[in-house]
Design a protein around this motif. Structure first.
Motif, PDB file in Angstrom:
ATOM      1  N   LEU A   1      10.123  13.950  -6.394  1.00  0.00           N
ATOM      2  CA  LEU A   1      10.023  14.294  -7.818  1.00  0.00           C
ATOM      3  C   LEU A   1       8.878  15.257  -8.078  1.00  0.00           C
ATOM      4  N   CYS A   2       7.768  15.094  -7.371  1.00  0.00           N
ATOM      5  CA  CYS A   2       6.655  16.041  -7.549  1.00  0.00           C
ATOM      6  C   CYS A   2       5.712  15.954  -6.346  1.00  0.00           C
ATOM      7  N   VAL A   3       5.042  17.042  -6.078  1.00  0.00           N
ATOM      8  CA  VAL A   3       4.017  17.048  -5.025  1.00  0.00           C
ATOM      9  C   VAL A   3       2.794  17.789  -5.547  1.00  0.00           C
ATOM     10  N   ALA A   4       1.647  17.396  -5.055  1.00  0.00           N
ATOM     11  CA  ALA A   4       0.416  18.126  -5.364  1.00  0.00           C
ATOM     12  C   ALA A   4      -0.539  17.864  -4.214  1.00  0.00           C
ATOM     13  N   GLY A   5      -1.622  18.589  -4.170  1.00  0.00           N
ATOM     14  CA  GLY A   5      -2.561  18.347  -3.086  1.00  0.00           C
ATOM     15  C   GLY A   5      -3.628  19.397  -2.980  1.00  0.00           C
TER      16      GLY A   5
ATOM     17  N   VAL B   1       4.173  18.988   8.057  1.00  0.00           N
ATOM     18  CA  VAL B   1       3.145  19.861   7.462  1.00  0.00           C
ATOM     19  C   VAL B   1       2.745  19.259   6.116  1.00  0.00           C
ATOM     20  N   PRO B   2       1.538  19.544   5.626  1.00  0.00           N
ATOM     21  CA  PRO B   2       1.184  19.054   4.299  1.00  0.00           C
ATOM     22  C   PRO B   2       2.191  19.560   3.262  1.00  0.00           C
ATOM     23  N   ALA B   3       2.487  18.712   2.274  1.00  0.00           N
ATOM     24  CA  ALA B   3       3.463  19.104   1.245  1.00  0.00           C
ATOM     25  C   ALA B   3       2.965  20.333   0.503  1.00  0.00           C
ATOM     26  N   TYR B   4       1.652  20.529   0.518  1.00  0.00           N
ATOM     27  CA  TYR B   4       1.057  21.600  -0.261  1.00  0.00           C
ATOM     28  C   TYR B   4       0.782  22.860   0.572  1.00  0.00           C
TER      29      TYR B   4
ATOM     30  N   GLY C   1      -5.955  12.629   4.915  1.00  0.00           N
ATOM     31  CA  GLY C   1      -6.183  12.655   6.366  1.00  0.00           C
ATOM     32  C   GLY C   1      -7.546  13.229   6.704  1.00  0.00           C
ATOM     33  N   GLY C   2      -7.571  14.003   7.805  1.00  0.00           N
ATOM     34  CA  GLY C   2      -8.829  14.577   8.260  1.00  0.00           C
ATOM     35  C   GLY C   2      -9.178  15.865   7.529  1.00  0.00           C
ATOM     36  N   GLY C   3      -8.142  16.603   7.112  1.00  0.00           N
ATOM     37  CA  GLY C   3      -8.438  17.901   6.507  1.00  0.00           C
ATOM     38  C   GLY C   3      -7.662  18.192   5.256  1.00  0.00           C
ATOM     39  N   THR C   4      -6.647  17.378   4.957  1.00  0.00           N
ATOM     40  CA  THR C   4      -5.800  17.699   3.809  1.00  0.00           C
ATOM     41  C   THR C   4      -5.507  16.460   2.973  1.00  0.00           C
ATOM     42  N   PHE C   5      -5.217  16.727   1.697  1.00  0.00           N
ATOM     43  CA  PHE C   5      -4.822  15.655   0.797  1.00  0.00           C
ATOM     44  C   PHE C   5      -3.475  16.015   0.180  1.00  0.00           C
ATOM     45  N   ASP C   6      -2.571  15.069   0.192  1.00  0.00           N
ATOM     46  CA  ASP C   6      -1.241  15.253  -0.388  1.00  0.00           C
ATOM     47  C   ASP C   6      -0.897  14.062  -1.245  1.00  0.00           C
ATOM     48  N   VAL C   7      -0.240  14.346  -2.352  1.00  0.00           N
ATOM     49  CA  VAL C   7       0.315  13.240  -3.114  1.00  0.00           C
ATOM     50  C   VAL C   7       1.754  13.621  -3.450  1.00  0.00           C
TER      51      VAL C   7
ATOM     52  N   ASN D   1       7.658  17.532   5.117  1.00  0.00           N
ATOM     53  CA  ASN D   1       6.397  17.269   4.415  1.00  0.00           C
ATOM     54  C   ASN D   1       5.820  15.927   4.847  1.00  0.00           C
ATOM     55  N   GLU D   2       4.490  15.900   5.045  1.00  0.00           N
ATOM     56  CA  GLU D   2       3.846  14.677   5.561  1.00  0.00           C
ATOM     57  C   GLU D   2       4.087  13.456   4.658  1.00  0.00           C
ATOM     58  N   PRO D   3       3.892  13.564   3.323  1.00  0.00           N
ATOM     59  CA  PRO D   3       4.144  12.357   2.517  1.00  0.00           C
ATOM     60  C   PRO D   3       5.608  11.912   2.542  1.00  0.00           C
ATOM     61  N   THR D   4       6.529  12.875   2.658  1.00  0.00           N
ATOM     62  CA  THR D   4       7.946  12.500   2.734  1.00  0.00           C
ATOM     63  C   THR D   4       8.203  11.720   4.021  1.00  0.00           C
ATOM     64  N   ALA D   5       7.529  12.127   5.101  1.00  0.00           N
ATOM     65  CA  ALA D   5       7.682  11.420   6.383  1.00  0.00           C
ATOM     66  C   ALA D   5       7.234   9.964   6.217  1.00  0.00           C
ATOM     67  N   ALA D   6       6.103   9.759   5.544  1.00  0.00           N
ATOM     68  CA  ALA D   6       5.610   8.393   5.349  1.00  0.00           C
ATOM     69  C   ALA D   6       6.601   7.586   4.503  1.00  0.00           C
ATOM     70  N   ALA D   7       7.165   8.235   3.464  1.00  0.00           N
ATOM     71  CA  ALA D   7       8.121   7.533   2.599  1.00  0.00           C
ATOM     72  C   ALA D   7       9.386   7.164   3.371  1.00  0.00           C
TER      73      ALA D   7
END
Ligand SMILES: Nc1ncnc2c1ncn2[C@@H]1O[C@H](COP(=O)(O)OP(=O)(O)OP(=O)(O)O)[C@@H](O)[C@H]1O
Ligand SMILES: [Mg+2]
Length: 477
Positions: A221-225, A147-150, A202-208, A175-181
């Motif tokens: 350490l931190c998430v936003a999106g 799922v999106p981190a946000y 992605g197509g509908g969401t942004f995560d950092v 969380n999607e970014p954690t999966a990539a990491a």
């Protein structure tokens, strides 16, 4: 032998299933040999339900029955302004349920049936389960879903419920970014402390997210999106441009027809993708405007970038704010990992690289599959099946959105109990003072969000405390 556990990337545009066995991850193709399945459901008028690429093709004849981007509706109230914005562009109809939740209307066998986003998610997950079981020739009941981190609590809850209805036991929402990491750290093992930043558009969401690996531990350490920012919004910019040309130059309003709306959106998406590799393109519209059977709209990469610049800059602002609020310096980040289909846009790559003073970016070979692969790695770590034996990495997460309650019964200020960015799990002690009643029960509402006015945050639920010591004996003294 114990059950296999799969990883599922449930994306706004595309979904992907992966499995880690015998030392490697593999993508599990759908029934049509596709490595990714468009998150698209077509309800044919005769009652059939067709998922993915075939659904996209069949919906050409009846676009109002082709449902996509359910992730944008999940866990939201019907009157949510963000949801209302998306509705304008959907060819299908969405109405409000009595409890103000969105319901998608489709017409099958001359009857209108209404589906909640959760039911639509269930249909999609059931199809993914069926494809996977056919591929592996065994029953699969356990999964890790990304799922999106946000995502907020409501959005996560709907995802879990839908998966349960589809027959899955969800071992973890990752969380999607954690999966990539996770994929990155599996491929690039290091004993030294290492910091990475994942930029996932992605197509509908942004995560950092910024993650730090130390030995076998990964600490987020931190998430936003932004759960309403992705390829869809980039397409919408192009679509508005095309609408404007059709109205002003050809006196035609395409918004009146759901068929036109869907056709033009697909054309705009194709043009956008082309502009990731070429300098200019032409959008050709055949047979839509009777007096002008063939309309050609040319578009250069520069024009495209000017139209969408505000969206690209918004992602950089979110990234900047994420680092600043967590007091993480740009220079401390050793690797920048890009994932999500929209990071194929060269301008986005340039903006991210420029932000990090020209640093080289790590682009996954297949940016559409890395999140599913990360989910499969996490699934293997949670699996007890010996074919899925894997070196474990312990992930420590942070709270994406603050949790709070009312500060004073007479005003609407949010009293923050747990601030976003707090390491999980955590605990907190809060003293409530209530001297106005001699009752022995006490209730308080819990909210999620960052706004000071608690009414603008998301209500999560009410906590009832019983056996509270009465204030009355103190008042009598
Ligand atoms: N070459 C390309 N250039 C620009 N955009 C692209 C390209 N290829 C794919 N995209 C866009 O990427 C998006 C899909 O990416 P992806 O599959 O990562 O999204 P998703 O995982 O379904 O969505 P999300 O993670 O936001 O829920 C679409 O908007 C698509 O148009
Ligand atoms: Mg994605």
């Amino acid at each position: 032998m114990d059950d296999l556990v799969i990883g599922i990337d449930l994306g706004t545009t595309n979904s992907c299933v992966s499995l880690y066995t015998e030392g490697k991850t593999k993508i599990l193709e759908n029934a049509f040999d596709g490595r990714i399945t468009p998150s698209f459901i077509y309800f044919s008028p005769d009652g059939e339900i067709v998922i993915g690429e075939h659904g996209v093709k069949m919906s050409v004849h009846k676009p109002e029955n082709g449902i996509y981007e359910m992730k944008r509706l999940v866990g939201r109230q019907f009157d949510d302004p963000e949801l209302q914005k998306s509705l304008k562009y959907f060819p299908f109809k969405v109405t409000a349920s009595p409890s103000n939740l969105p319901l998608v209307s489709v017409k099958q066998k001359s009857a209108i049936c209404k589906k909640s986003p959760q039911e639509l998610y269930t249909v999609l997950l059931k199809a993914l389960k069926k494809y996977t079981e056919a591929k592996l020739e065994e029953t699969i009941n356990k999964a890790v879903i990304t799922v999106p981190a946000y995502f907020n609590v409501a959005q996560k809850e709907v995802t879990l419920e839908a998966a349960k209805d589809a027959g899955f036991t969800v071992l973890k929402l990752l969380n999607e970014p954690t999966a990539a990491a996770l994929v990155y750290y599996f491929e690039n093992d290091t004993d030294k402390t290492h910091r990475s930043l994942v930029y996932d558009l992605g197509g509908g969401t942004f995560d950092v997210a910024v993650l730090e690996k130390r030995f076998e531990n990964i600490q987020v350490l931190c998430v936003a999106g932004d759960t309403q920012l992705g390829g869809h919004d980039i397409d919408t910019c192009l679509l508005n441009y095309v609408y404007r040309i059709l109205r002003t130059q050809y006196g035609y309003d395409p918004e009146a027809s759901s068929d036109d709306k869907r056709r033009l959106r697909l054309k705009c998406e194709d043009a956008k993708k082309e502009l990731s590799t070429v300098e200019s393109t032409v959008i050709t519209i055949n047979g839509m405007v009777s007096k002008h059977p063939k309309i050609k709209i040319s578009l250069t990469k520069d024009e495209f970038e000017a139209m969408t610049d505000h969206l690209f800059k918004k992602t950089i602002d979110i990234l900047d704010e994420c680092l600043r609020s967590s007091k993480i310096s740009k220079r401390s980040i050793q690797e920048i990992i890009l994932c999500g289909g929209s990071t194929r846009i060269p301008k986005i790559q340039k903006l991210v690289s420029d932000y990090f003073d020209g640093k080289q970016l790590n682009k996954f070979v297949n940016t559409s599959e890395c999140v599913a692969e990360g989910a499969a790695l996490q699934a293997a770590m949670l699996s007890t099946n010996r074919k899925q034996k894997i070196d474990e990495l312990r992930i420590v997460n942070v709270l994406p959105l603050s949790i709070g309650t009312w500060g004073h019964s007479l005003c609407h200020d949010m009293s923050f109990l747990i601030k976003r960015g707090t390491k999980l799990p955590t605990s907190v002690t809060h003293v409530f003072v209530n001297t106005e009643t001699d009752e022995t029960t006490f209730t308080f509402d819990i909210y999620e969000g960052e706004r000071l006015d608690l009414r603008k945050n998301r209500y999560l639920g009410t906590v009832l405390l019983t056996d509270v010591e009465s204030a009355a004996p103190f008042q009598k003294k």
